[in-house]
Motif scaffolding. Structure first.
Motif, PDB file in Angstrom:
ATOM      1  N   VAL A   1      83.160  91.688 -18.567  1.00  0.00           N
ATOM      2  CA  VAL A   1      82.450  92.708 -19.341  1.00  0.00           C
ATOM      3  C   VAL A   1      81.423  92.061 -20.259  1.00  0.00           C
ATOM      4  CG1 VAL A   1      82.700  94.471 -21.126  1.00  0.00           C
ATOM      5  CG2 VAL A   1      84.320  94.393 -19.223  1.00  0.00           C
ATOM      6  N   SER A   2      81.827  91.028 -20.989  1.00  0.00           N
ATOM      7  CA  SER A   2      80.914  90.380 -21.931  1.00  0.00           C
ATOM      8  C   SER A   2      79.757  89.693 -21.212  1.00  0.00           C
ATOM      9  CB  SER A   2      81.678  89.378 -22.796  1.00  0.00           C
ATOM     10  OG  SER A   2      82.358  88.432 -22.001  1.00  0.00           O
ATOM     11  N   ARG A   3      80.016  89.128 -20.039  1.00  0.00           N
ATOM     12  CA  ARG A   3      78.935  88.497 -19.273  1.00  0.00           C
ATOM     13  C   ARG A   3      77.912  89.535 -18.828  1.00  0.00           C
ATOM     14  NH1 ARG A   3      80.106  86.402 -13.377  1.00  0.00           N
ATOM     15  NH2 ARG A   3      79.870  88.640 -13.092  1.00  0.00           N
ATOM     16  N   ASP A   4      78.386  90.677 -18.325  1.00  0.00           N
ATOM     17  CA  ASP A   4      77.468  91.731 -17.901  1.00  0.00           C
ATOM     18  C   ASP A   4      76.734  92.348 -19.082  1.00  0.00           C
ATOM     19  OD1 ASP A   4      78.320  91.254 -15.341  1.00  0.00           O
ATOM     20  OD2 ASP A   4      79.695  92.954 -15.248  1.00  0.00           O
ATOM     21  N   VAL A   5      77.419  92.470 -20.228  1.00  0.00           N
ATOM     22  CA  VAL A   5      76.757  92.985 -21.431  1.00  0.00           C
ATOM     23  C   VAL A   5      75.683  92.012 -21.907  1.00  0.00           C
ATOM     24  CG1 VAL A   5      77.093  93.517 -23.880  1.00  0.00           C
ATOM     25  CG2 VAL A   5      78.682  94.413 -22.179  1.00  0.00           C
TER      26      VAL A   5
ATOM     27  N   ILE B 209      80.097 100.411 -22.929  1.00  0.00           N
ATOM     28  CA  ILE B 209      80.966 101.381 -22.250  1.00  0.00           C
ATOM     29  C   ILE B 209      80.753 101.343 -20.739  1.00  0.00           C
ATOM     30  CG2 ILE B 209      81.481 103.838 -21.991  1.00  0.00           C
ATOM     31  CD1 ILE B 209      80.816 104.193 -24.943  1.00  0.00           C
ATOM     32  N   LEU B 210      79.504 101.255 -20.307  1.00  0.00           N
ATOM     33  CA  LEU B 210      79.199 101.232 -18.873  1.00  0.00           C
ATOM     34  C   LEU B 210      79.842 100.036 -18.194  1.00  0.00           C
ATOM     35  CD1 LEU B 210      77.637 102.341 -16.420  1.00  0.00           C
ATOM     36  CD2 LEU B 210      75.680 100.950 -17.162  1.00  0.00           C
TER      37      LEU B 210
ATOM     38  N   ASN C 136      83.993  97.515 -14.619  1.00  0.00           N
ATOM     39  CA  ASN C 136      84.924  96.413 -14.361  1.00  0.00           C
ATOM     40  C   ASN C 136      86.376  96.794 -14.597  1.00  0.00           C
ATOM     41  OD1 ASN C 136      83.083  93.910 -13.902  1.00  0.00           O
ATOM     42  ND2 ASN C 136      82.218  94.862 -15.730  1.00  0.00           N
ATOM     43  N   ILE C 137      86.670  98.080 -14.616  1.00  0.00           N
ATOM     44  CA  ILE C 137      88.006  98.543 -14.990  1.00  0.00           C
ATOM     45  C   ILE C 137      89.070  98.129 -13.969  1.00  0.00           C
ATOM     46  CG2 ILE C 137      87.855 100.773 -13.825  1.00  0.00           C
ATOM     47  CD1 ILE C 137      89.340 100.099 -17.330  1.00  0.00           C
TER      48      ILE C 137
END
Length: 310
Positions: free
Chosen positions: A90-94, A137-138, A143-144
């Protein structure tokens, strides 16, 4: 412990320390601006979100991989293993999405007032916070399902296919699913890359045209310092070139990890090193091209001189 593992562990340790210090410096810099009631820029909120995402990338991937290189491979339980990989993804994509948002926002704000973006230029600063929250959020939703594919090293269940990440296992449900997932991620990140390159190219064009229009003013200035337009263009080009090159290398290694069911230790460690490069170097690029840094250093030296004098 093998000499190769020790060398990689030392390199990861140095990269982790440099990355943490750089991103913490950015946060401390903005905290100092807040305490001194300095006027904030519209991009400061985006940069703070980028810094937080970079720190999470380093802590969630660089630190565990570093510990694994030093021989600690069973330090995460099942819950921690699932969520460490989830936080990393998540953090990488953010981080990628926020970098793209920063470039697009700068392109909007630098556009001429008589352009068709004039109305958007007025409204854009109001949606920075909303866009940043939406980005988090996206990527959390996209990645859920990732934690469902991860398990800890102590799990003795005989899985048909699994990928070893030294401190966790990635359970592979067939050969098509991992490759399809990587392809979707690369397409999404590639779209962000195209937007970022377009926005940066647009900014360089606008700044170059503006520099030509006011060139006669700079000719009268005998100072050897670069013009504001040149400084801004250098900042944009350095950030974009760094992002594009590291993203391309990281994508190549992610494709290799998805293709091979049992990637080598060298491939896994090199992928981790490259993935953490942009979160490590980006804060230094941002600080080196922020004119307020020299003002903060001057103010800090003044405070120290007053304290020593008193």
């Amino acid at each position: 412990m093998a000499t190769r593992d020790l060398a990689i562990g030392i390199i990861l340790s140095l990269q982790t320390i440099v990355g943490i210090l750089g991103n913490l410096s950015v946060l401390c810099f903005h905290l100092f601006l807040y305490l001194t009631r300095c006027k904030f820029r519209s991009t400061d909120l985006i940069i703070k979100n980028l810094t937080i995402a970079n720190l999470l990338v380093i802590f969630s991937r660089g630190v565990p991989q570093m510990m694994a290189c030093f021989g600690l491979k069973d330090f995460l339980n099942d819950f921690a293993c699932r969520h460490v990989f989830y936080v990393h993804r998540v953090s990488r994509d953010v981080s990628i999405g926020t970098t793209c948002l920063l470039s697009v926002f700068q392109a909007i704000m630098i556009s001429p007032l008589n352009s068709r973006w004039a109305e958007l230029k007025v409204k854009a600063p109001k949606y920075i916070g909303t866009s940043s929250i939406f980005c988090w959020i996206l990527n959390m939703m996209l990645n859920i399902i990732l934690p469902l594919h991860m398990t800890h090293k102590k799990n003795n269940t005989n899985f048909i296919q699994k990928r070893d990440y030294d401190y966790c296992y990635d359970i592979l449900h067939g050969n098509i699913t991992p490759k399809l997932y990587v392809a979707l991620i690369l397409c999404r990140n590639g779209f962000c890359l195209i937007l970022m390159v377009w926005a940066s190219g647009f900014m360089v064009f606008i700044l170059h045209r503006h520099k030509q229009q006011v060139q006669y003013i700079h000719r009268k200035n005998l100072s050897p310092r670069s013009s504001p337009e040149s400084t801004a263009m250098q900042s944009i080009l350095v950030l974009v070139c760094t992002f594009v090159s590291l993203w391309t290398l990281s994508s190549i290694f992610h494709i290799c990890l998805a293709v091979f069911n049992n990637p080598s230790l060298w491939l896994r460690n090199t992928s981790t090193l490259i993935a953490a490069c942009f979160p490590t170097v980006s804060p230094y690029i941002l600080l080196s091209h922020d004119a307020r840094v020299s003002w903060v250093c001057f103010a800090w030296n003044g405070i120290q001189n007053l304290l020593n004098f008193s």
